[in-house]
Design an enzyme around this catalytic site. Structure first.
Site, PDB file in Angstrom:
ATOM      1  N   ASP A 105      63.203  52.765  31.850  1.00  0.00           N
ATOM      2  CA  ASP A 105      64.666  52.728  31.969  1.00  0.00           C
ATOM      3  C   ASP A 105      65.307  52.627  30.584  1.00  0.00           C
ATOM      4  O   ASP A 105      64.671  52.185  29.622  1.00  0.00           O
ATOM      5  CB  ASP A 105      65.102  51.509  32.794  1.00  0.00           C
ATOM      6  CG  ASP A 105      64.596  51.582  34.225  1.00  0.00           C
ATOM      7  OD1 ASP A 105      64.301  52.695  34.694  1.00  0.00           O
ATOM      8  OD2 ASP A 105      64.492  50.511  34.855  1.00  0.00           O
TER       9      ASP A 105
HETATM   10  N1  URA Z   1      60.066  49.211  36.220  1.00  0.00           N
HETATM   11  C1  URA Z   1      61.394  49.149  36.025  1.00  0.00           C
HETATM   12  O1  URA Z   1      62.131  48.590  36.821  1.00  0.00           O
HETATM   13  N2  URA Z   1      61.884  49.720  34.894  1.00  0.00           N
HETATM   14  C2  URA Z   1      61.124  50.321  33.960  1.00  0.00           C
HETATM   15  O2  URA Z   1      61.643  50.804  32.946  1.00  0.00           O
HETATM   16  C3  URA Z   1      59.737  50.382  34.190  1.00  0.00           C
HETATM   17  C4  URA Z   1      59.232  49.815  35.324  1.00  0.00           C
END
Ligand code: URA
Length: 254
Positions: A105
């Site tokens: 993310d």
């Molecule tokens: N899980 C999440 O919620 N975000 C990420 O960036 C990676 C795994």
């Protein structure tokens, strides 16, 4: 039969810089192929040709592999109209054809692998290969005691199927902080955040520490990168590519 490639591509595949800078070196007469100066960047050579730059032998590597300590604020994409991409951090590298392996993310930090090796990318992100990924997650409240058990037996986060078993430990067993290490073998959309939410808390900071047996090099500051070592590439390949190929493989999130 040997694949034939343009000489400027050969040079940039040896890490001499971009195709453009390679073309400059070739036009300047600094490059020899099998002992002869070649000044045409489009000249076709075999991957196994003997190519020298200023007299030093070059070794062509078809694939490149990097680890980036992804900073918060950039997107795991090759191009984006609004935000910095993870690729834009690979300063001084020929980034043509490179892409991130999976996604983190925008606000997540940590280990992101970047390559032009589509087969390895597919294997590492396929939901059927169960590649392990570990995350450090700080939460806004401590998790209840039964969180370990609920994660280990497959947490239901509202998808069609429950998550695969995950391992939760406290990041600092003696500390007060609600911070945890969470190890997964799949990569669903926002998986860590949704798991923590289902357990009654919220992620306030998330950092990926490992992928497929390769650890984030903690000497890299957020935004810094380095090529993977031969050992790291071998670890990734032996873990992800050693299993049977499954024609039903699909790409997962990250
Ligand atoms: N899980 C999440 O919620 N975000 C990420 O960036 C990676 C795994």
């Amino acid at each position: 039969m040997d694949e034939l490639i343009r000489l400027d591509r050969f040079l940039s595949g040896c890490g001499t810089g971009s195709r453009k800078s390679a073309a400059g070196l070739i036009r300047a007469g600094r490059v020899k192929v099998d002992g002869n100066i070649i000044s045409d960047p489009g000249h076709k050579v075999s991957e196994h040709a003997s190519v020298t730059l200023d007299g030093s032998e070059l070794k062509y590597e078809k694939y490149s592999y990097y680890m980036l300590n992804k900073p918060a604020g950039c997107v795991s994409a090759v191009k984006d109209a609004l935000s910095d991409t993870v690729i834009s951090y690979l300063k001084g590298v020929n980034t043509n054809g490179l892409f991130p392996i999976g996604r983190l993310d925008k606000d997540t930090e940590g280990l992101l692998l970047i390559t032009n090796d589509g087969e390895l990318c597919h294997a590492l992100t396929s939901p059927r290969r169960h590649v392990q990924k570990a995350y450090y997650t700080a939460c806004d409240k401590p998790l209840a005691k039964d969180a370990v058990k609920r994660l280990a037996s497959g947490l239901d986060i509202g998808d069609d199927t429950p998550c695969l078993p995950a391992i939760l430990t406290k990041a600092d067993p003696y500390g007060e902080d609600p911070a945890y290490l969470l190890t997964l073998t799949e990569g669903r959309f926002h998986q860590v955040k949704r798991m923590i939410y289902t357990l009654g808390s919220n992620v306030v900071y998330l950092k990926r520490l490992t992928v497929g047996g390769v650890k984030l090099d903690e000497s890299l500051k957020p935004g810094e990168f380095r090529p993977l070592t031969h050992d790291e590439i071998a670890i990734l390949k032996s873990g992800a590519l050693s299993g049977e190929k499954d024609s039903r493989d699909e790409n997962g999130e990250g």
